[in-house]
Design a protein around this motif. Structure first.
Motif: not given
Lengths: 166, 284
Positions: B163-164, B167, B170, B179-180, B182-183, B186
């Motif tokens: 999950m990292k 994300a 970060p 983060l949101p 990038m999430l 990705n």
């Protein structure tokens, strides 16, 4: 949008996905793993055999080295024994030679002694003969009256006779 | 004999023309559906022809590979030897990119390669069809590859690190703030762009090949086999490009796996996943 609707059929996608996953799981269990295991087993067996061959080669080399060492020792021993035999032979020959020499010396000494004894004996015999002849001469001289010429002649005959006897 | 051949060609041509704009040679189900119009049996098979051909290929691959693997001879026969060569070659290729750990991905990648290759080549046989000339098929394959890649990512990195990774690893307040975004980026790339690019590439290439072969075949019908050599050339190209496309699919999937596997420079190879892998090859 019509293009997507025409070309993407969700039911078909799902069935195709299931079909592929079926192939994957079946092949993984019945083809990939057995084949990989066979290859692995063969590789391990070959590696093992190569290792064994390597060990055997090392053993053979060791044995060859031992045999060569052994052969070298045997050759050395044979050479040593041969030399010992030669030395022994020479020693025996020398001894025989020495013995023969000493025996011949003894024989020579013995023969020399015998000759001397025989010589002394002969001399003694000669002396006795001379004495005997002298007596005979004297006897004849006494018995017969002989002149000087006859004496001389007689004496010469006696000497010749004596020489002949010697 | 010549007339019969011509008639078949004409029928095939007509059969494809009947389905709007034809873009590939007619297969057995197209022809049967045309010969027996309204027959629900042939209609069904014609509608699901891609699946039927996929199942046919599935059966063929399963039969051949299982038959080869079943013998397990120390001195392999020709069939076993071919499969072993394939397995060893593929293992060498995959481990060259993924390192020694790549061995465990060989079954998936090998199945993917051989399945796509045979599907690509099937269209070259008369009255057959390449299922990969349909987008639905290639989407299914791309989805399978994507799910496998993500599953490998979760398995190798652990869910938290995965999950990292999604994300964007970060760091600091800015990283957390982004983060949101990038999430989303990705997830879009990994779950949408990757399968889209994989499926579209394969579908576009194979359907183009089929279209090219169809067009040359059409010219053959129209001009009394004059452009035969063009079609021969197109067939040879299709053989080569089918192989190349299957290989590209395999290569890209392998590279995606290598990218999602934990690496030292990502800084999340910790705990049970603290394993050093060789740096993967980056796609050019």
């Amino acid at each position: 949008m019509d293009y997507f609707q025409e070309n993407i059929r969700l039911g078909e996608v799902f069935v195709q996905l299931v079909a592929f996953l079926t192939v994957f799981f079946v092949l993984r269990k019945f083809a990939w793993k057995p084949l990989a295991n066979v290859i692995k087993a063969r590789r391990e067996k070959l590696d093992h055999e190569w290792t064994d061959i390597g060990k055997m080669k090392a053993q053979v080399a060791e044995l060859q080295k031992e045999y060569e060492e052994h052969l070298r020792k045997i050759e050395d021993e044979a050479r040593e024994k041969l030399q010992e035999a030669v030395q022994e032979g020479r020693r025996i020959a020398r001894e025989i030679q020495e013995k023969a020499r000493s025996e011949s010396q003894i024989s020579f000494e013995k023969a020399k002694t015998n000759i001397e004894i025989e010589f002394e004996k002969a001399r003694f015999e000669l002396k006795r003969e001379i004495a005997k002849l002298s007596l005979q001469i004297a006897e004849k001289v006494v018995r017969e009256k002989m002149d000087a010429a006859q004496h001389e002649k007689r004496a010469m005959e006696l000497i010749e006779e004596l020489e002949k006897k010697l | 004999m010549d007339q019969t051949g011509h008639l078949i060609s004409q029928t095939a041509h007509a059969a494809t023309q009947a389905h709007g704009e034809a873009h590939e040679l007619p297969n057995i189900f197209t022809v049967l559906d045309q010969i027996f119009p309204g027959n629900p049996f042939f209609e069904f098979f014609h509608h699901w022809e891609n699946i039927v051909f996929s199942v046919l290929i599935m059966a063929l691959i399963v039969f051949c590979s299982v038959r080869a693997a079943r013998k397990k001879k120390f001195i392999p026969d020709a069939n076993q030897n071919r499969w072993e060569m394939f397995v060893e070659g593929l293992t060498g290729f995959v481990t060259g990119i993924l390192g020694p750990k790549g061995v465990e991905h060989v079954p998936f990648l090998g199945t993917l390669f051989i399945y796509i290759l045979i599907e690509n080549w099937l269209g070259l046989f008369p009255l057959m069809k390449s299922p990969t000339s349909a987008w639905s098929t290639t989407i299914a394959l791309a989805l399978a590859a994507t799910f496998y890649i993500q599953w490998v990512g979760i398995k190798e990195q652990g869910f938290f690190h995965y999950m990292k990774h999604m994300a964007g690893n970060p760091k600091g307040i800015l990283g957390i703030a982004l983060l949101p975004l990038m999430l989303v980026i990705n997830v879009t790339i990994e779950y949408l762009a990757v399968p889209l690019s994989l499926s579209l590439r394969l579908f576009a290439n194979v359907s183009s090949e089929d279209r090219l072969i169809y067009k040359f075949a059409e010219l053959n019908v129209m001009y009394k086999f004059l452009p035969f050599f063009f079609q021969l050339f197109a067939n040879i190209l299709a053989i080569i490009f089918s192989l190349v496309q299957a290989f590209v699919f395999l290569l890209l999937t392998t590279v995606y796996i290598s990218l999602i596997m934990p690496r030292e420079d990502h800084g999340h190879a910790t705990g049970s996943h603290n394993k050093k892998f060789p740096s993967p090859v980056k796609p050019t």
